[in-house]
Design a protein around this motif. Structure first.
Motif, PDB file in Angstrom:
ATOM      1  N   ARG A 285       0.821  -1.221   0.000  1.00 51.47           N
ATOM      2  CA  ARG A 285       0.000   0.000   0.000  1.00 51.47           C
ATOM      3  C   ARG A 285       0.847   1.260   0.000  1.00 51.47           C
ATOM      4  O   ARG A 285       0.514   2.239  -0.677  1.00 51.47           O
ATOM      5  N   GLN A 286       1.948   1.252   0.734  1.00 50.75           N
ATOM      6  CA  GLN A 286       2.799   2.440   0.777  1.00 50.75           C
ATOM      7  C   GLN A 286       3.356   2.760  -0.605  1.00 50.75           C
ATOM      8  O   GLN A 286       3.388   3.931  -1.029  1.00 50.75           O
ATOM      9  N   ALA A 287       3.788   1.730  -1.332  1.00 51.22           N
ATOM     10  CA  ALA A 287       4.307   1.942  -2.685  1.00 51.22           C
ATOM     11  C   ALA A 287       3.195   2.380  -3.635  1.00 51.22           C
ATOM     12  O   ALA A 287       3.414   3.226  -4.516  1.00 51.22           O
ATOM     13  N   LEU A 288       2.011   1.812  -3.458  1.00 53.93           N
ATOM     14  CA  LEU A 288       0.866   2.205  -4.282  1.00 53.93           C
ATOM     15  C   LEU A 288       0.547   3.678  -4.105  1.00 53.93           C
ATOM     16  O   LEU A 288       0.398   4.423  -5.093  1.00 53.93           O
ATOM     17  N   ARG A 289       0.455   4.131  -2.853  1.00 54.23           N
ATOM     18  CA  ARG A 289       0.102   5.522  -2.605  1.00 54.23           C
ATOM     19  C   ARG A 289       1.209   6.461  -3.076  1.00 54.23           C
ATOM     20  O   ARG A 289       0.929   7.559  -3.576  1.00 54.23           O
ATOM     21  N   ALA A 290       2.459   6.042  -2.948  1.00 50.76           N
ATOM     22  CA  ALA A 290       3.557   6.880  -3.432  1.00 50.76           C
ATOM     23  C   ALA A 290       3.486   7.022  -4.944  1.00 50.76           C
ATOM     24  O   ALA A 290       3.724   8.111  -5.486  1.00 50.76           O
ATOM     25  N   ALA A 291       3.141   5.933  -5.643  1.00 44.58           N
ATOM     26  CA  ALA A 291       3.022   5.991  -7.101  1.00 44.58           C
ATOM     27  C   ALA A 291       1.856   6.871  -7.527  1.00 44.58           C
ATOM     28  O   ALA A 291       1.935   7.589  -8.531  1.00 44.58           O
ATOM     29  N   VAL A 292       0.780   6.842  -6.770  1.00 46.06           N
ATOM     30  CA  VAL A 292      -0.391   7.667  -7.091  1.00 46.06           C
ATOM     31  C   VAL A 292      -0.108   9.138  -6.836  1.00 46.06           C
ATOM     32  O   VAL A 292      -0.473  10.011  -7.636  1.00 46.06           O
ATOM     33  N   ASP A 293       0.539   9.430  -5.718  1.00 52.50           N
ATOM     34  CA  ASP A 293       0.797  10.821  -5.336  1.00 52.50           C
ATOM     35  C   ASP A 293       1.855  11.492  -6.205  1.00 52.50           C
ATOM     36  O   ASP A 293       1.824  12.705  -6.407  1.00 52.50           O
ATOM     37  N   ALA A 294       2.795  10.691  -6.728  1.00 54.13           N
ATOM     38  CA  ALA A 294       3.861  11.256  -7.565  1.00 54.13           C
ATOM     39  C   ALA A 294       4.166  10.309  -8.715  1.00 54.13           C
ATOM     40  O   ALA A 294       5.181   9.599  -8.698  1.00 54.13           O
ATOM     41  N   PRO A 295       3.277  10.262  -9.720  1.00 55.09           N
ATOM     42  CA  PRO A 295       3.488   9.341 -10.848  1.00 55.09           C
ATOM     43  C   PRO A 295       4.779   9.676 -11.592  1.00 55.09           C
ATOM     44  O   PRO A 295       5.020  10.820 -11.959  1.00 55.09           O
TER      45      PRO A 295
END
Length: 288
Positions: free
Chosen positions: A26-36
């Motif tokens: 989840r942490q990697a998912l949210r990081a990818a969403v917040d800063a594609p």
């Protein structure tokens, strides 16, 4: 007929989930969403080294020598984790496109009017002339529209259905978890009958789709795949909508993950034999 996963298949699914939790939690998912920042090549190579793309290649060619049923289990886990990238296209290209099986080559495919990850791909299967970039509703799936829609591969339709099944199962889990822990008027919201009905419908749709997808993976029949795809698309899209309703106002916030599942399900439903094409194929099969 009793249809149950073998011990090896259960272990494969468990291993795929553990791999994805460690490499794209989840942490990697949210990081990818917040800063594609585009496709994560390091993650792609990790998937390749783990055998994600070469799963169905013969062992003599460096693969695992498994079949569609096992691929469906792995893609279900990928859908559950919202793993980004042209996973289906690269998996199907393993063995024919050098480097695809090991994750060194990213492959995109024209399997409908929309093409995913066109700019990030090293190899594109299909005609991309006149491709126009679109603003995608899913922040982790860049899209282009092409002038000529490609003919979808039934295997791509099945693997997409497996991804949708993963989303259907995950949003069911999220809805039930929220219903058990969120309190209103001094009671968990799951104590209210309307919420219980929504959660029950989520489970029924997911399990119905699961039976159809698993069966289609065994028969590989185009009509079975079309039926499975319809059920999986409905389970993912309607399931994510119902999960949003269970969450109430919280579900519509950026911090919640539910909207990400809904957006990905919308995009997948337009890929490789989506609803309209599946309906036509299923109708043709019933007439024949």
């Amino acid at each position: 007929m009793r249809f149950r996963l073998s011990d090896d298949q259960v272990a494969l699914r468990r291993g795929a989930r553990k791999l994805l939790e460690g490499s794209f939690g989840r942490q990697a998912l949210r990081a990818a969403v917040d800063a594609p920042v585009g496709l994560d090549r390091a993650l792609w190579r990790v998937l390749g080294e783990a055998g994600f793309f070469g799963l169905r290649l013969p062992e003599a060619d460096g693969g695992a020598g498994l079949g569609l049923p096992e691929a469906v289990l792995v893609f279900e886990e990928a859908g559950r984790a919202l793993l980004p990238g042209p996973l289906v296209a690269t998996h199907l290209a393993a063995g024919s496109v050098p480097g695809a099986a090991g994750g060194e080559t990213v492959v995109a495919a024209v399997d409908g009017e929309l093409v995913e990850w066109l700019d990030a791909a090293d190899v594109v299967c299909g005609d991309t002339s006149g491709a126009v970039p679109l603003r995608s509703v899913d922040p982790l799936t860049p899209l282009h529209r092409v002038a000529r829609a490609g003919e979808p591969d039934p295997r791509a339709a099945l693997l997409t259905a497996a991804e949708q099944l993963g989303t259907a199962g995950r949003v069911c889990e999220l809805a039930v978890q929220h219903a058990r822990t969120r309190e209103q008027f001094g009671r968990p919201v799951g104590a209210f009958q309307a919420v219980q009905h929504l959660c029950a419908e989520l489970l029924v749709r997911a399990e119905t789709a699961r039976a159809a997808v698993y069966a289609a993976a065994v028969t590989a029949d185009p009509a079975d795949i079309a039926a499975a795809r319809l059920l999986a698309d409905e389970a993912a899209v309607q399931g994510a909508r119902d999960c949003l309703q269970v969450h109430g106002g919280m579900g519509f916030t950026w911090e919640a993950d539910v909207h990400l599942h809904l957006k990905r399900a919308w995009v997948r439903a337009r890929r490789a034999g989506g609803s309209t094409q599946s309906e036509e194929l299923l109708a043709a099969g019933l007439v024949d």
